[in-house]
Design a protein around this motif. Structure first.
Motif, PDB file in Angstrom:
ATOM      1  N   SER A   1       0.863  -1.183   0.000  1.00 18.87           N
ATOM      2  CA  SER A   1       0.000   0.000   0.000  1.00 18.87           C
ATOM      3  C   SER A   1       0.894   1.227   0.000  1.00 18.87           C
ATOM      4  O   SER A   1       2.070   1.155   0.343  1.00 18.87           O
ATOM      5  N   ARG A   2       0.330   2.342  -0.390  1.00 17.58           N
ATOM      6  CA  ARG A   2       1.103   3.584  -0.445  1.00 17.58           C
ATOM      7  C   ARG A   2       0.861   4.361   0.847  1.00 17.58           C
ATOM      8  O   ARG A   2      -0.272   4.705   1.176  1.00 17.58           O
ATOM      9  N   THR A   3       1.927   4.613   1.590  1.00 15.15           N
ATOM     10  CA  THR A   3       1.822   5.251   2.889  1.00 15.15           C
ATOM     11  C   THR A   3       2.794   6.413   2.965  1.00 15.15           C
ATOM     12  O   THR A   3       3.968   6.251   2.636  1.00 15.15           O
ATOM     13  N   VAL A   4       2.315   7.556   3.397  1.00 18.82           N
ATOM     14  CA  VAL A   4       3.165   8.733   3.554  1.00 18.82           C
ATOM     15  C   VAL A   4       3.376   8.978   5.046  1.00 18.82           C
ATOM     16  O   VAL A   4       2.421   9.145   5.798  1.00 18.82           O
ATOM     17  N   VAL A   5       4.621   8.959   5.472  1.00 21.62           N
ATOM     18  CA  VAL A   5       4.968   9.201   6.875  1.00 21.62           C
ATOM     19  C   VAL A   5       6.163  10.138   6.929  1.00 21.62           C
ATOM     20  O   VAL A   5       6.798  10.430   5.910  1.00 21.62           O
ATOM     21  N   TYR A   6       6.474  10.603   8.119  1.00 21.15           N
ATOM     22  CA  TYR A   6       7.671  11.408   8.331  1.00 21.15           C
ATOM     23  C   TYR A   6       8.754  10.562   8.992  1.00 21.15           C
ATOM     24  O   TYR A   6       8.483   9.489   9.550  1.00 21.15           O
TER      25      TYR A   6
ATOM     26  N   ASP B   1      -1.925  -0.372   5.301  1.00 17.97           N
ATOM     27  CA  ASP B   1      -3.211  -1.050   5.420  1.00 17.97           C
ATOM     28  C   ASP B   1      -3.082  -2.439   6.047  1.00 17.97           C
ATOM     29  O   ASP B   1      -3.840  -2.803   6.951  1.00 17.97           O
ATOM     30  N   LEU B   2      -2.133  -3.242   5.561  1.00 17.46           N
ATOM     31  CA  LEU B   2      -1.995  -4.601   6.076  1.00 17.46           C
ATOM     32  C   LEU B   2      -1.545  -4.626   7.538  1.00 17.46           C
ATOM     33  O   LEU B   2      -1.978  -5.468   8.312  1.00 17.46           O
ATOM     34  N   ALA B   3      -0.677  -3.686   7.907  1.00 15.41           N
ATOM     35  CA  ALA B   3      -0.215  -3.633   9.295  1.00 15.41           C
ATOM     36  C   ALA B   3      -1.371  -3.279  10.229  1.00 15.41           C
ATOM     37  O   ALA B   3      -1.502  -3.834  11.319  1.00 15.41           O
ATOM     38  N   LEU B   4      -2.229  -2.356   9.803  1.00 10.73           N
ATOM     39  CA  LEU B   4      -3.327  -1.911  10.650  1.00 10.73           C
ATOM     40  C   LEU B   4      -4.460  -2.929  10.706  1.00 10.73           C
ATOM     41  O   LEU B   4      -5.077  -3.126  11.758  1.00 10.73           O
ATOM     42  N   SER B   5      -4.754  -3.572   9.577  1.00  9.61           N
ATOM     43  CA  SER B   5      -5.903  -4.477   9.543  1.00  9.61           C
ATOM     44  C   SER B   5      -5.557  -5.910   9.926  1.00  9.61           C
ATOM     45  O   SER B   5      -6.426  -6.663  10.356  1.00  9.61           O
ATOM     46  N   ALA B   6      -4.286  -6.290   9.759  1.00  4.69           N
ATOM     47  CA  ALA B   6      -3.933  -7.697   9.955  1.00  4.69           C
ATOM     48  C   ALA B   6      -2.643  -7.909  10.736  1.00  4.69           C
ATOM     49  O   ALA B   6      -2.213  -9.058  10.890  1.00  4.69           O
ATOM     50  N   ASN B   7      -2.010  -6.850  11.235  1.00  5.86           N
ATOM     51  CA  ASN B   7      -0.713  -6.954  11.925  1.00  5.86           C
ATOM     52  C   ASN B   7       0.326  -7.651  11.060  1.00  5.86           C
ATOM     53  O   ASN B   7       1.270  -8.265  11.564  1.00  5.86           O
ATOM     54  N   ASN B   8       0.152  -7.565   9.740  1.00  9.68           N
ATOM     55  CA  ASN B   8       1.080  -8.189   8.791  1.00  9.68           C
ATOM     56  C   ASN B   8       2.116  -7.146   8.399  1.00  9.68           C
ATOM     57  O   ASN B   8       1.824  -6.213   7.662  1.00  9.68           O
ATOM     58  N   HIS B   9       3.342  -7.297   8.926  1.00  8.44           N
ATOM     59  CA  HIS B   9       4.387  -6.302   8.716  1.00  8.44           C
ATOM     60  C   HIS B   9       5.351  -6.662   7.594  1.00  8.44           C
ATOM     61  O   HIS B   9       6.280  -5.904   7.322  1.00  8.44           O
ATOM     62  N   PHE B  10       5.146  -7.820   6.931  1.00  6.97           N
ATOM     63  CA  PHE B  10       6.102  -8.239   5.913  1.00  6.97           C
ATOM     64  C   PHE B  10       5.429  -8.617   4.601  1.00  6.97           C
ATOM     65  O   PHE B  10       6.073  -9.181   3.721  1.00  6.97           O
ATOM     66  N   GLY B  11       4.164  -8.296   4.453  1.00  9.61           N
ATOM     67  CA  GLY B  11       3.472  -8.544   3.196  1.00  9.61           C
ATOM     68  C   GLY B  11       3.429 -10.006   2.796  1.00  9.61           C
ATOM     69  O   GLY B  11       3.393 -10.327   1.604  1.00  9.61           O
ATOM     70  N   ILE B  12       3.435 -10.919   3.776  1.00  6.66           N
ATOM     71  CA  ILE B  12       3.448 -12.345   3.460  1.00  6.66           C
ATOM     72  C   ILE B  12       2.039 -12.803   3.088  1.00  6.66           C
ATOM     73  O   ILE B  12       1.087 -12.590   3.841  1.00  6.66           O
TER      74      ILE B  12
ATOM     75  N   THR C   1      -6.962 -14.820   7.731  1.00  7.60           N
ATOM     76  CA  THR C   1      -6.557 -14.170   6.487  1.00  7.60           C
ATOM     77  C   THR C   1      -7.334 -12.879   6.266  1.00  7.60           C
ATOM     78  O   THR C   1      -8.387 -12.660   6.872  1.00  7.60           O
ATOM     79  N   VAL C   2      -6.797 -12.034   5.406  1.00 11.69           N
ATOM     80  CA  VAL C   2      -7.497 -10.849   4.929  1.00 11.69           C
ATOM     81  C   VAL C   2      -7.290 -10.757   3.419  1.00 11.69           C
ATOM     82  O   VAL C   2      -6.348 -11.341   2.878  1.00 11.69           O
ATOM     83  N   ARG C   3      -8.152 -10.019   2.772  1.00 14.71           N
ATOM     84  CA  ARG C   3      -8.035  -9.806   1.332  1.00 14.71           C
ATOM     85  C   ARG C   3      -7.537  -8.390   1.083  1.00 14.71           C
ATOM     86  O   ARG C   3      -8.005  -7.433   1.713  1.00 14.71           O
ATOM     87  N   HIS C   4      -6.580  -8.274   0.138  1.00 15.87           N
ATOM     88  CA  HIS C   4      -5.962  -6.979  -0.116  1.00 15.87           C
ATOM     89  C   HIS C   4      -5.467  -6.936  -1.557  1.00 15.87           C
ATOM     90  O   HIS C   4      -4.918  -7.926  -2.056  1.00 15.87           O
ATOM     91  N   ASP C   5      -5.655  -5.814  -2.224  1.00 19.00           N
ATOM     92  CA  ASP C   5      -5.167  -5.673  -3.599  1.00 19.00           C
ATOM     93  C   ASP C   5      -3.644  -5.552  -3.611  1.00 19.00           C
ATOM     94  O   ASP C   5      -3.075  -4.737  -2.877  1.00 19.00           O
ATOM     95  N   ASP C   6      -3.016  -6.351  -4.446  1.00 18.43           N
ATOM     96  CA  ASP C   6      -1.559  -6.256  -4.587  1.00 18.43           C
ATOM     97  C   ASP C   6      -1.227  -6.426  -6.070  1.00 18.43           C
ATOM     98  O   ASP C   6      -1.645  -5.624  -6.894  1.00 18.43           O
ATOM     99  N   ASP C   7      -0.497  -7.469  -6.433  1.00 18.32           N
ATOM    100  CA  ASP C   7      -0.249  -7.719  -7.849  1.00 18.32           C
ATOM    101  C   ASP C   7      -1.564  -8.013  -8.581  1.00 18.32           C
ATOM    102  O   ASP C   7      -1.727  -7.688  -9.753  1.00 18.32           O
ATOM    103  N   SER C   8      -2.489  -8.663  -7.869  1.00 17.86           N
ATOM    104  CA  SER C   8      -3.833  -8.914  -8.384  1.00 17.86           C
ATOM    105  C   SER C   8      -4.851  -8.387  -7.382  1.00 17.86           C
ATOM    106  O   SER C   8      -4.501  -8.061  -6.235  1.00 17.86           O
ATOM    107  N   ASP C   9      -6.094  -8.304  -7.799  1.00 16.49           N
ATOM    108  CA  ASP C   9      -7.145  -7.809  -6.916  1.00 16.49           C
ATOM    109  C   ASP C   9      -7.454  -8.836  -5.826  1.00 16.49           C
ATOM    110  O   ASP C   9      -7.529 -10.038  -6.076  1.00 16.49           O
ATOM    111  N   GLN C  10      -7.647  -8.310  -4.613  1.00 19.30           N
ATOM    112  CA  GLN C  10      -8.123  -9.106  -3.484  1.00 19.30           C
ATOM    113  C   GLN C  10      -7.343 -10.407  -3.288  1.00 19.30           C
ATOM    114  O   GLN C  10      -7.899 -11.494  -3.208  1.00 19.30           O
TER     115      GLN C  10
END
Length: 293
Positions: free
Chosen positions: A71-76, A119-130, A140-149
């Motif tokens: 996901s695209r995230t803007v932080v400082y 998004d994945l960290a907040l919704s699923a505590n997934n910090h490595f995109g596995i 599990t959760v569904r999330h758009d990445d290389d393919s939808d959902q």
């Protein structure tokens, strides 16, 4: 006669007794003064006006990071530093136990989780995109990445994600070659992850190396390995060094230089820089001359 008089006297006495009623005294209650009711037994604190934090307003003094992976995230930069402080001990513990450089763990965590704000960290505590894969039996959760959902793993807390990341790398044969690399060679590990298929982004190694060197994440590798930590020179410091020989198009390696920092300065990829100089590894020595043109 006397009997009649006695009868009437008795009758009068009985009637007077039954006509008497008991008296009940009532006292009108005086209402007490109303008491202030505090909901839940806790007094609500008086709100104070928010005080401005200089760091919050001075955005020109804070480096902005646009982190883009799942996901695209803007932080400082202060958010990234806080993330590193939170997970550096976990990363070093995993390095000791599983042999994965702490710098790589933290850099992947920053990139894949958006420094904990994605998004994945907040919704699923997934910090490595596995992603789920066939062997995953947890939530599990569904999330758009290389393919939808697409299907991604969901964890109860971030610590489970960090442990699963280590098990994911150590338990799959395609990552076996990584563990033959020196634990202090984060550049080789970054390229190795991409070559092994961890990510499809061609810039994945450069992103990891960039986070490692900007935030000095390799200092945690040095702590685990018990070696001296040499910070990478900041870009503004590098620009001051008269290190390019114009007539030959070469660069003289300075203390703290890496293939990544040199390639970025001269707008090259790491592979191009290595090819120009016939390099097969990442080892550099101070004073070494590299072709950069």
């Amino acid at each position: 006669m006397y009997k009649r008089i006695a009868f009437f006297l008795t009758l009068i006495t009985l009637v007077s007794c039954h006509s008497s009623k008991s008296v009940v005294r009532t006292t009108k209650s005086v209402p007490s003064k109303p008491r202030t009711h505090v909901a839940g037994g806790v007094r609500k604190p008086t709100q104070k006006p928010a005080t401005s934090n200089p760091a919050d307003g001075a955005t020109t003094q804070r480096n902005k990071e646009t982190i883009e992976s799942t996901s695209r995230t803007v932080v400082y930069s202060d958010v990234v530093n806080a993330y590193v402080d939170q997970f550096k001990e976990t990363a070093m513990g995993n390095m000791r136990q599983y042999g994965i450089p702490a710098s790589i763990i933290l850099a992947q965590g920053i990139l894949e989780s958006g420094a904990g704000r994605g998004d994945l960290a907040l919704s699923a505590n997934n910090h490595f995109g596995i992603k789920c894969h066939n062997d995953w039996t947890g939530d599990t959760v569904r999330h758009d990445d290389d393919s939808d959902q697409e299907c991604f793993r969901k964890y109860k807390d971030p610590s489970e994600s960090y442990r699963d990341h280590a098990l994911f790398l150590t338990g799959r044969s395609r990552y076996a070659a990584l563990f033959q690399l020196p634990k202090g060679d984060y550049e080789a590990w970054a390229r190795g992850l991409k070559n092994a298929g961890y990510a499809t982004d061609p810039k994945y190694p450069d992103k990891l190396i960039g986070y490692i060197e900007r935030y000095n994440l390799h200092q945690y590798d040095s702590q685990v390995l018990g070696v001296e930590f040499v910070p990478v020179k900041k870009e503004e410091e590098v620009r001051k060094d008269p290190v390019v020989t114009a007539e030959q198009g070469t660069y003289e390696v300075q203390k703290g230089d890496t293939l990544y920092s040199i390639s970025k300065r001269f707008n090259l990829t790491i592979e191009e820089l290595m090819a120009k100089n016939g390099l097969t590894g990442n080892a550099l020595s101070v004073g070494q001359k590299l072709r950069v043109q």
